[in-house]
Write a protein that holds these residues in place. Structure first.
Motif, PDB file in Angstrom:
ATOM      1  N   UNK A   9       7.446   7.093   5.902  1.00 53.79           N
ATOM      2  CA  UNK A   9       6.136   6.949   6.536  1.00 53.79           C
ATOM      3  C   UNK A   9       5.021   6.720   5.530  1.00 53.79           C
ATOM      4  N   UNK A  10       5.157   7.235   4.311  1.00 56.62           N
ATOM      5  CA  UNK A  10       4.085   7.000   3.336  1.00 56.62           C
ATOM      6  C   UNK A  10       4.494   5.959   2.286  1.00 56.62           C
ATOM      7  N   UNK A  11       5.415   5.080   2.688  1.00 60.82           N
ATOM      8  CA  UNK A  11       5.800   3.890   1.932  1.00 60.82           C
ATOM      9  C   UNK A  11       6.446   4.189   0.587  1.00 60.82           C
ATOM     10  N   UNK A  12       7.143   5.297   0.487  1.00 59.98           N
ATOM     11  CA  UNK A  12       7.884   5.597  -0.723  1.00 59.98           C
ATOM     12  C   UNK A  12       9.352   5.197  -0.585  1.00 59.98           C
ATOM     13  N   UNK A  61      -8.818   8.822   3.630  1.00 57.55           N
ATOM     14  CA  UNK A  61      -7.820   9.892   3.519  1.00 57.55           C
ATOM     15  C   UNK A  61      -7.458  10.447   4.885  1.00 57.55           C
ATOM     16  N   UNK A  62      -8.460  10.667   5.717  1.00 60.96           N
ATOM     17  CA  UNK A  62      -8.206  11.183   7.070  1.00 60.96           C
ATOM     18  C   UNK A  62      -7.403  10.174   7.866  1.00 60.96           C
ATOM     19  N   UNK A  63      -7.751   8.906   7.761  1.00 63.23           N
ATOM     20  CA  UNK A  63      -7.045   7.854   8.481  1.00 63.23           C
ATOM     21  C   UNK A  63      -5.580   7.787   8.039  1.00 63.23           C
ATOM     22  N   UNK A  64      -5.341   7.899   6.726  1.00 64.91           N
ATOM     23  CA  UNK A  64      -3.970   7.842   6.217  1.00 64.91           C
ATOM     24  C   UNK A  64      -3.135   9.004   6.736  1.00 64.91           C
TER      25      UNK A  64
END
Length: 99
Positions: A9-12, A61-64
Motif C-alpha cells: 500500500x505504501x509502494x514498497x 501527510x494526512x492525505x497519504x
C-alpha cells in the motif's frame, strides 16, 4: 494489518514502476493547484509562505495516511469478496449422476 499489505500500500512492494496518465479532469485540477499555489506564493511574505508550506505538507501527510487506509480496506474487502465467491464455486459445476 499484514506486513505485505502495508508494504504494497505504501509502494514498497512494487515490481515494476508504472506511470499512469491523468484524466483530463485530474489534469485540470492539478493545473489549478499549481496556479493557485504560485499566486499565493507571490502574494505572501516569507513568514506566510513558510506557514503555507507547513500546511501543504501536513495536508499531504494526512492525505497519504488516509489513502493508505482506504487502499488496505478496499484490498481486504476485495479479498473477502473473492473468498465468498470461491466458497460458492460448486454452484457453477455440473453434478454428474452416478446411478
Amino acid at each position: 494489518m499484514g506486513k505485505i499489505l502495508d508494504a504494497f500500500s505504501d509502494e514498497q512492494l512494487l515490481v515494476n514502476a508504472v506511470i499512469e496518465k491523468r484524466s483530463p479532469e485530474h489534469q485540470k485540477y492539478c493545473e489549478q493547484v499549481c496556479t493557485f499555489l504560485k499566486e499565493l506564493e507571490e502574494n505572501l511574505n516569507e513568514e506566510q509562505n513558510g506557514l503555507l508550506q507547513k500546511l501543504l505538507e501536513a495536508i499531504e501527510n494526512e492525505h497519504n495516511c488516509d489513502a493508505q487506509n482506504r487502499f488496505i480496506r478496499g484490498y481486504s474487502l476485495g479479498a473477502l469478496m473473492t473468498t465468498e465467491v470461491m466458497e460458492e464455486r460448486d454452484k457453477f459445476l455440473i453434478e454428474e449422476d452416478c446411478t
